[in-house]
Write an enzyme that holds these catalytic residues in place. Structure first.
Site, PDB file in Angstrom:
ATOM      1  N   GLU A 159       0.804  -1.235   0.000  1.00 15.91           N
ATOM      2  CA  GLU A 159       0.000   0.000   0.000  1.00 15.91           C
ATOM      3  C   GLU A 159       0.838   1.286   0.000  1.00 15.91           C
ATOM      4  O   GLU A 159       0.634   2.175   0.824  1.00 15.91           O
ATOM      5  CB  GLU A 159      -0.955  -0.010   1.199  1.00 15.91           C
ATOM      6  CG  GLU A 159      -1.866  -1.227   1.199  1.00 15.91           C
ATOM      7  CD  GLU A 159      -2.835  -1.253   2.374  1.00 15.91           C
ATOM      8  OE1 GLU A 159      -2.707  -0.428   3.289  1.00 15.91           O
ATOM      9  OE2 GLU A 159      -3.727  -2.119   2.374  1.00 15.91           O
ATOM     10  N   ASN A 201       2.078  -5.173  -3.123  1.00 15.59           N
ATOM     11  CA  ASN A 201       0.672  -5.501  -2.850  1.00 15.59           C
ATOM     12  C   ASN A 201      -0.100  -4.207  -2.561  1.00 15.59           C
ATOM     13  O   ASN A 201       0.392  -3.336  -1.839  1.00 15.59           O
ATOM     14  CB  ASN A 201       0.650  -6.415  -1.609  1.00 15.59           C
ATOM     15  CG  ASN A 201      -0.682  -7.079  -1.366  1.00 15.59           C
ATOM     16  OD1 ASN A 201      -1.251  -7.707  -2.254  1.00 15.59           O
ATOM     17  ND2 ASN A 201      -1.206  -6.945  -0.143  1.00 15.59           N
ATOM     18  N   HIS A 237     -10.511  -6.082  -2.448  1.00 11.34           N
ATOM     19  CA  HIS A 237     -11.577  -5.876  -1.452  1.00 11.34           C
ATOM     20  C   HIS A 237     -12.727  -5.179  -2.178  1.00 11.34           C
ATOM     21  O   HIS A 237     -12.663  -3.975  -2.449  1.00 11.34           O
ATOM     22  CB  HIS A 237     -11.066  -5.007  -0.290  1.00 11.34           C
ATOM     23  CG  HIS A 237     -10.047  -5.697   0.554  1.00 11.34           C
ATOM     24  ND1 HIS A 237     -10.331  -6.843   1.275  1.00 11.34           N
ATOM     25  CD2 HIS A 237      -8.742  -5.425   0.792  1.00 11.34           C
ATOM     26  CE1 HIS A 237      -9.245  -7.239   1.918  1.00 11.34           C
ATOM     27  NE2 HIS A 237      -8.262  -6.398   1.636  1.00 11.34           N
ATOM     28  N   GLU A 267      -6.401 -10.694  -1.351  1.00 14.09           N
ATOM     29  CA  GLU A 267      -7.228 -10.498  -0.145  1.00 14.09           C
ATOM     30  C   GLU A 267      -8.704 -10.413  -0.518  1.00 14.09           C
ATOM     31  O   GLU A 267      -9.450  -9.583   0.017  1.00 14.09           O
ATOM     32  CB  GLU A 267      -6.794  -9.210   0.589  1.00 14.09           C
ATOM     33  CG  GLU A 267      -5.316  -9.167   0.917  1.00 14.09           C
ATOM     34  CD  GLU A 267      -4.896  -7.939   1.725  1.00 14.09           C
ATOM     35  OE1 GLU A 267      -5.762  -7.204   2.234  1.00 14.09           O
ATOM     36  OE2 GLU A 267      -3.674  -7.719   1.839  1.00 14.09           O
ATOM     37  N   ASP A 269     -12.480 -10.275  -0.891  1.00 12.54           N
ATOM     38  CA  ASP A 269     -13.778 -10.397  -0.215  1.00 12.54           C
ATOM     39  C   ASP A 269     -14.745  -9.452  -0.912  1.00 12.54           C
ATOM     40  O   ASP A 269     -14.329  -8.519  -1.588  1.00 12.54           O
ATOM     41  CB  ASP A 269     -13.723 -10.173   1.311  1.00 12.54           C
ATOM     42  CG  ASP A 269     -12.981  -8.931   1.758  1.00 12.54           C
ATOM     43  OD1 ASP A 269     -12.791  -8.007   0.931  1.00 12.54           O
ATOM     44  OD2 ASP A 269     -12.603  -8.863   2.953  1.00 12.54           O
TER      45      ASP A 269
HETATM   46  C1  XIL Z   1      -6.431  -6.172   8.187  1.00  8.05           C
HETATM   47  C2  XIL Z   1      -6.801  -7.334   9.108  1.00  8.05           C
HETATM   48  O1  XIL Z   1      -7.710  -8.149   8.431  1.00  8.05           O
HETATM   49  C3  XIL Z   1      -7.417  -6.816  10.377  1.00  8.05           C
HETATM   50  O2  XIL Z   1      -7.611  -7.892  11.304  1.00  8.05           O
HETATM   51  C4  XIL Z   1      -6.504  -5.778  11.021  1.00  8.05           C
HETATM   52  O3  XIL Z   1      -7.152  -5.228  12.146  1.00  8.05           O
HETATM   53  C5  XIL Z   1      -6.180  -4.670  10.027  1.00  8.05           C
HETATM   54  O4  XIL Z   1      -5.607  -5.243   8.870  1.00  8.05           O
HETATM   55  N1  XIL Z   1      -4.949  -4.587   3.602  1.00  8.05           N
HETATM   56  C6  XIL Z   1      -3.994  -5.438   4.082  1.00  8.05           C
HETATM   57  C7  XIL Z   1      -4.305  -6.318   5.244  1.00  8.05           C
HETATM   58  O5  XIL Z   1      -2.927  -5.561   3.466  1.00  8.05           O
HETATM   59  O6  XIL Z   1      -3.168  -6.578   6.011  1.00  8.05           O
HETATM   60  C8  XIL Z   1      -5.395  -5.747   6.089  1.00  8.05           C
HETATM   61  O7  XIL Z   1      -5.728  -6.683   7.092  1.00  8.05           O
HETATM   62  C9  XIL Z   1      -6.588  -5.386   5.240  1.00  8.05           C
HETATM   63  C10 XIL Z   1      -6.241  -4.368   4.205  1.00  8.05           C
END
Ligand code: XIL
Length: 410
Positions: A159, A201, A237, A267, A269
Site C-alpha cells: 500500500e 501488494n 476488497h 485479499e 472479499d
Molecule cells: C487487516 C486485518 O484483516 C485486520 O484484522 C486488522 O485489524 C487490520 O488489517 N490490507 C492489508 C491487510 O494488506 O493486512 C489488512 O488486514 C486489510 C487491508
C-alpha cells in the site's frame, strides 16, 4: 450369442468407454482442487492464531480440497513481529507457518514495509535517511531469514500509493522518498531464498485508474533500476454491485502481467454495503461478483491464485473496519456455504469440465493438451477433440472388423 453379436457388443462397449470417460462424474472437489485442475497454483485464505481453537473452522481450513494456501492475517506485520527495537516475537506467525506446513498448504507471507500496524518506535522516532534505511534492512533481513523457504511469496511493500497515483505519506516516504521501496526489495532479494516470490501488494488497483497506472509505473521503475520484482498482489476488497466487470478485471491483471510479473488476488472479499438491508438480489449479486473475480484470474495466465481474506463471516475484518458493511465471505458466520460459494464452485466445475473433455479424448500415451473454450477463445492451442474422438472410433471399428474376419475364416 453369435460371434458377430459378441463382436458388436464389444465394439459398442469399447466405444462407450471412450465416450464415457468424458462424462465421468468428477471426484469429490473443492475450490483449491478445482483451481489446481484449472492449472493454477492455489486457492487460499487468510487466517490467524485466534481462530485456531475453533474446531469447525479448522475442519474447513485443513481441507485440502478447499484450500491450498494460507496468509497470516496479522501476525507477520511489523507491530506484532518486532514490537520493540530488536525484540522479535515470532510465536504467533510461527504457529500459522507450522499449520500451513502440517496441512501442506503454501504460505504467502504478509507483510514487510507498510505504513500501517507499525509499532510506536517506528512511527514516532526522528529518523535520518541512514538510520531508517538501516532499520528497514534489519527488519526485513531478520524476518525473511527466520521463515526461510517456508514462504512461497512475500508482500515486501504494501500500500505505498494513494488513489490519485501519488506516493502515500508514511514515515518511510517522508524520510527516504520513494527510494524506500527499491531498498526494501533489494534487501529482500538479498536475503530470501532465490525461489521466493517478491510482491508489491495494494488495494483499489482494480478500481482507481490513476493508482493502477502509478503501480504500473512503480513496477517499471524498479525493473529499470535492475531491482527484481516477481509479482503484483491485488487485494480485491470489493463491494457487492460495485465489483468491476470481468473484462475490466482481466484487463487490470493483464496490464501487470504484461510487465513480466505474476499477479494474484491476495485479499479477496465482497462486502454487502449494508448488512441490515441486503436483499436476496444482493446475495445473488455477491455470488456473481465472486465468480467474476475468480474467472478473471483463470483467464489470465500469469494469475497464480486467489486468496480470500478469511473464508467465514465469523472472522471477517469487514464489519469491524467498515461499520454497517459485512457478510463479505464465502461461508456464513455459522459455516453455511453461501450462494457465492456454490456459484464459484459451479463455475470452476464447468471450466474444468471443458478442459477435461479435451483430455479424455486425447488419452493413452499421447501428449495431453489442455485448453479452455473461454469466451475470449481457447486459452491454449489444442487439436480438435472431436477429430480425436472420431479417430479412436475409427480405430476401434477397424480392429473389430479385423477380428471378425479372422474369426470367420477359422
Ligand atoms: C487487516 C486485518 O484483516 C485486520 O484484522 C486488522 O485489524 C487490520 O488489517 N490490507 C492489508 C491487510 O494488506 O493486512 C489488512 O488486514 C486489510 C487491508
Amino acid at each position: 450369442m453369435t460371434r458377430i453379436s459378441i463382436l458388436l457388443t464389444t465394439t459398442t462397449l469399447l466405444a462407450t468407454t471412450t465416450i464415457a470417460q468424458s462424462n465421468r462424474e468428477p471426484p469429490s472437489t473443492g475450490l483449491h482442487s478445482l483451481f489446481l485442475s484449472a492449472g493454477k497454483l492455489y486457492f487460499g485464505t487468510a487466517t490467524e492464531t485466534n481462530n485456531f481453537a475453533d474446531p469447525t473452522y479448522q475442519n474447513i481450513l485443513s481441507n485440502p480440497l478447499e484450500f491450498g494456501q494460507l496468509t497470516p492475517e496479522n501476525s507477520q506485520k511489523w507491530g506484532l513481529i518486532q514490537p520493540q527495537p530488536g525484540d522479535f516475537s515470532f510465536n504467533a506467525s510461527d504457529q500459522v507457518a507450522s499449520l500451513a506446513n502440517s496441512y501442506n498448504h503454501l504460505l504467502r507471507c504478509h507483510t514487510l514495509t507498510w505504513h500501517s500496524q507499525l509499532p510506536p518506535f517506528v512511527s514516532s522516532t526522528s529518523w535520518t535517511p541512514d538510520t531508517l534505511r538501516q532499520l528497514i534492512t534489519t527488519h526485513i533481513t531478520s524476518v525473511i531469514s527466520h521463515f526461510g523457504s517456508a514462504c512461497y511469496a512475500w508482500d515486501v511493500v504494501n500500500e505505498a500509493l494513494n488513489e490519485n497515483g501519488t506516493f502515500r505519506n508514511s514515515v518511510f516516504f517522508e524520510v527516504l522518498g520513494e527510494e524506500y521501496i527499491a531498498h526494501s526489495f533489494e534487501v529482500a532479494r538479498e536475503v530470501a531464498p532465490p525461489e521466493t516470490k517478491l510482491y508489491y501488494n495494494d488495494f483499489n488497483l482494480e478500481t482507481a485508474p490513476e493508482k493502477q497506472t502509478a503501480a504500473v509505473e512503480l513496477v517499471k521503475s524498479l525493473q529499470s533500476k535492475g531491482v527484481k520484482i516477481d509479482g503484483v498482489g491485488l487485494q480485491a476488497h470489493f463491494t457487492v454491485g460495485q465489483t468491476p466487470s470481468v473484462e475490466s478485471l482481466i484487463a487490470t491483471l493483464q496490464r501487470f502481467a504484461d510487465l513480466g510479473v505474476d499477479v494474484a488476488w491476495t485479499e479477496l472479499d465482497v462486502a454487502q454495503e449494508d448488512v441490515e438491508t441486503a436483499s436476496e438480489l444482493a446475495v445473488e449479486q455477491q455470488a456473481s461478483d465472486y465468480v467474476v473475480a475468480v474467472r478473471a484470474c483463470l483467464e489470465v495466465e500469469r494469475c497464480v491464485g486467489v486468496t480470500v481474506w478469511q473464508f467465514t463471516d465469523r472472522y471477517s475484518w469487514v464489519p469491524g473496519t467498515f461499520p454497517g458493511k459485512g457478510d463479505a465471505c464465502l461461508w456464513t458466520e455459522n459455516y453455511q456455504k453461501k450462494p457465492a460459494y456454490w456459484a464459484v464452485k459451479g463455475f470452476l466445475e464447468g471450466w474444468v469440465a471443458r478442459m477435461n473433455v479435451t483430455r479424455a479424448f486425447v488419452g493413452g500415451n499421447e501428449t495431453t493438451v489442455r485448453t479452455v473454450a473461454s469466451p475470449r477463445g481457447p486459452l491454449t492451442e489444442v487439436t480438435s477433440g472431436s477429430e480425436r474422438l472420431e479417430g479412436s472410433l475409427v480405430k476401434v471399428a477397424f480392429i473389430s472388423f479385423g477380428v471378425w474376419l479372422v474369426l470367420n475364416m477359422m
